[in-house]
Design a protein around this motif. Structure first.
Motif, mmCIF file in Angstrom:
data_model
loop_
_atom_site.group_PDB
_atom_site.id
_atom_site.type_symbol
_atom_site.label_atom_id
_atom_site.label_comp_id
_atom_site.label_asym_id
_atom_site.label_seq_id
_atom_site.Cartn_x
_atom_site.Cartn_y
_atom_site.Cartn_z
ATOM 1 N N LEU A 1 27.242 -24.319 -46.909
ATOM 2 C CA LEU A 1 28.509 -24.142 -46.212
ATOM 3 C C LEU A 1 29.626 -23.682 -47.129
ATOM 4 O O LEU A 1 29.631 -23.986 -48.331
ATOM 5 N N GLU A 2 30.591 -23.013 -46.549
ATOM 6 C CA GLU A 2 31.847 -22.765 -47.254
ATOM 7 C C GLU A 2 32.568 -24.099 -47.490
ATOM 8 O O GLU A 2 32.315 -25.085 -46.805
ATOM 9 N N HIS A 3 33.475 -24.110 -48.472
ATOM 10 C CA HIS A 3 34.289 -25.290 -48.813
ATOM 11 C C HIS A 3 33.440 -26.451 -49.329
ATOM 12 O O HIS A 3 33.851 -27.611 -49.253
ATOM 13 N N ALA A 4 32.243 -26.144 -49.853
ATOM 14 C CA ALA A 4 31.336 -27.200 -50.291
ATOM 15 C C ALA A 4 31.469 -27.462 -51.783
ATOM 16 O O ALA A 4 31.731 -26.551 -52.568
ATOM 17 N N PHE A 5 31.277 -28.716 -52.152
ATOM 18 C CA PHE A 5 31.161 -29.084 -53.569
ATOM 19 C C PHE A 5 29.890 -29.905 -53.727
ATOM 20 O O PHE A 5 29.785 -31.015 -53.210
ATOM 21 N N ILE B 1 27.380 -20.040 -44.956
ATOM 22 C CA ILE B 1 27.907 -19.870 -43.609
ATOM 23 C C ILE B 1 29.261 -20.573 -43.480
ATOM 24 O O ILE B 1 29.600 -21.447 -44.282
ATOM 25 N N PRO B 2 30.055 -20.201 -42.467
ATOM 26 C CA PRO B 2 31.353 -20.871 -42.275
ATOM 27 C C PRO B 2 31.178 -22.364 -42.053
ATOM 28 O O PRO B 2 30.165 -22.825 -41.509
ATOM 29 N N SER B 3 32.169 -23.123 -42.483
ATOM 30 C CA SER B 3 32.161 -24.575 -42.314
ATOM 31 C C SER B 3 33.123 -24.944 -41.190
ATOM 32 O O SER B 3 34.343 -24.928 -41.388
ATOM 33 N N PRO B 4 32.618 -25.297 -40.017
ATOM 34 C CA PRO B 4 33.489 -25.537 -38.862
ATOM 35 C C PRO B 4 34.055 -26.953 -38.834
ATOM 36 O O PRO B 4 33.850 -27.726 -37.880
ATOM 37 N N ALA B 5 34.764 -27.313 -39.884
ATOM 38 C CA ALA B 5 35.312 -28.665 -39.968
ATOM 39 C C ALA B 5 36.365 -28.878 -38.888
ATOM 40 O O ALA B 5 37.102 -27.961 -38.515
#
Length: 442
Positions: free
Chosen positions: A147-151, A180-184
């Motif tokens: 995912l995007e925005h992942a650590f 892929i986009p991160s749908p938080a």
């Protein structure tokens, strides 16, 4: 002892050292003590969410048998994967009894959260490649959907997944794995909507496209149930359950990175349990004191999986024996005091306080959110967030953590008291009101 001694570390040892010289003997509960002057600081960061029982919990003191076991383990550092000790056996039994679902019987221990995630990926690569071969598919499982925005860490494979602060990965070689986009969804009012949201459908479509493009190369999908470093970005269980279905349809493992969200942070053993999910692998660390990978479920479909094959996973130490002795006692205290369950009640108290801040100061505080004690708010900008964190420390002696672009996150220990939370909330309210007054005056 003076600040120049911390400056020595700053000059020679890589790190972002604070001005507090931690007194490891005098610090207690949620309170850190500065060895230089005896000043006390209320700690809502807990060594980046790793101190499950706070500082110097009384249950870790005054027991001669425990003290002797801890000292003996500290004197000698065995190579745990190859040389068994009664201390490691007791830890493994305690760990699996307290934290492992019945269909997840395998565990691998190692030092470091990134190493835990990395070995979870190795299990998945091994599993997928063997799974392909059993079906006559001559393709190695060599890609990770993420995912995007992942650590997920800063070493080896994990740097191909981490994509929060560019400074942490810039110019380091990385694999071109599908992202892929991160749908938080940080608005808690939307968490229980029954249908997939538009942004979730978009992410699922991107995942489907990745599976169609790479087919049998994708070994797993890895995710944080709550993207901590990325800004306490919450993924809805409806979306993650759909991703689990997609993984099963394409024979990929469903892998949870619970290094930060596990070990009771959300009020259950694992955040995945809070969300009603059943991952094939769980990477753990931080509060657990010993890092590693818990596995089972689809992994067991391959008999000679990486957990079972000799030397397929290993390291010299396989975790630290002194950490295992301490972790055993921590788990015993957690069970005795019901601290996973308690985290739900104290977390509800904290969340209510954050909601009141958002109601009273809507121009500054938005999206109060959390599960258990894993809570956060969003502030107007990075600059405002950094000022608030700084003022809370200098004016009130309260440690908070920033994350993401403009978030302030809370990471108190499982045994935090409501009184400590009230003190921290009052300090935060004071500095936010000061920020609001300054903003009104400009």
């Amino acid at each position: 002892m003076n600040s120049s001694e911390i400056d020595y570390l700053r000059a020679h040892v890589t790190g972002d050292f604070s001005d507090v010289l931690v007194d490891v003997r005098a610090s207690t509960g949620c309170w850190l003590v500065n060895e230089r002057d005896g000043a006390r600081y209320l700690d809502m960061s807990m060594f980046f969410a790793s101190a499950a029982l706070g500082h110097n919990h009384p249950g870790l003191h005054g027991d001669e048998e425990f003290d002797e076991a801890l000292l003996a383990a500290a004197r000698m550092k065995p190579a745990n994967p190859d040389f068994a000790t009664s201390e490691q056996i007791r830890f493994a039994e305690t760990f699996l009894k307290a934290l492992a679902p019945d269909d997840m019987p395998y565990v691998f221990f190692i030092d470091g959260g990134a190493a835990a995630v990395e070995n979870a990926l190795k299990v998945a690569f091994d599993w997928k490649t063997q799974h392909n071969a059993a079906r006559g598919v001559a393709v190695r499982g060599s890609r990770v959907l993420h995912l995007e925005h992942a650590f997920h860490g800063r070493s080896g494979y994990t740097m191909s997944l981490t994509n929060t602060d560019p400074a942490k990965t810039r110019d380091f070689p990385a694999f071109d794995w599908p992202r892929i986009p991160s749908p938080a969804v940080n608005d808690m009012g939307r968490w229980d909507e029954p249908e997939l949201l538009a942004e979730e459908r978009q992410a699922l479509a991107a995942a489907g496209s990745a599976f169609r493009r790479y087919g049998d190369e994708i070994a797993c999908f890895v995710f944080e149930p709550v993207q901590g470093e990325g800004g306490d970005r919450h993924l809805r269980p409806r979306f993650l359950a759909a991703m689990a279905d997609l993984c099963r349809a394409h024979d990929a493992l469903f892998v949870a990175d619970e290094v930060q969200s596990g070990f009771g942070a959300t009020g259950d053993r694992w955040a995945c349990e809070t969300l009603g999910l059943e991952p094939d692998l769980i990477a753990f660390g931080k509060k657990a004191q010993v890092c590693g990978v818990l596995g089972g479920r689809r992994v067991r479909e391959v008999e000679n999986n990486a957990f079972r094959a000799g030397s397929r996973l290993s390291s010299t130490w396989g975790g630290n024996l002194a950490d295992m002795v301490r972790a055993t006692r921590i788990l015993e205290i957690i069970e005795r005091d019901g601290l996973f369950t308690a985290a739900r009640a104290t977390g509800a108290h904290l969340l209510q306080g954050l909601r009141e801040l958002a109601s009273d100061l809507p121009e500054l505080v938005t999206d109060p959110r959390g599960r258990g004690l894993m809570c956060a708010i969003t502030l107007p900008s990075r600059e405002v967030r950094d000022r608030v964190v700084g003022r809370a420390f200098t004016k009130h002696g309260v440690f908070f953590l920033g994350s993401g672009e403009r978030e302030l996150r809370w990471r108190p220990p499982l045994c935090v008291t409501e009184a400590d939370l009230v003190t921290a909330l009052e300090a935060l309210r004071d500095v936010l009101k000061e920020e609001a007054a300054e903003g009104a005056g400009t």
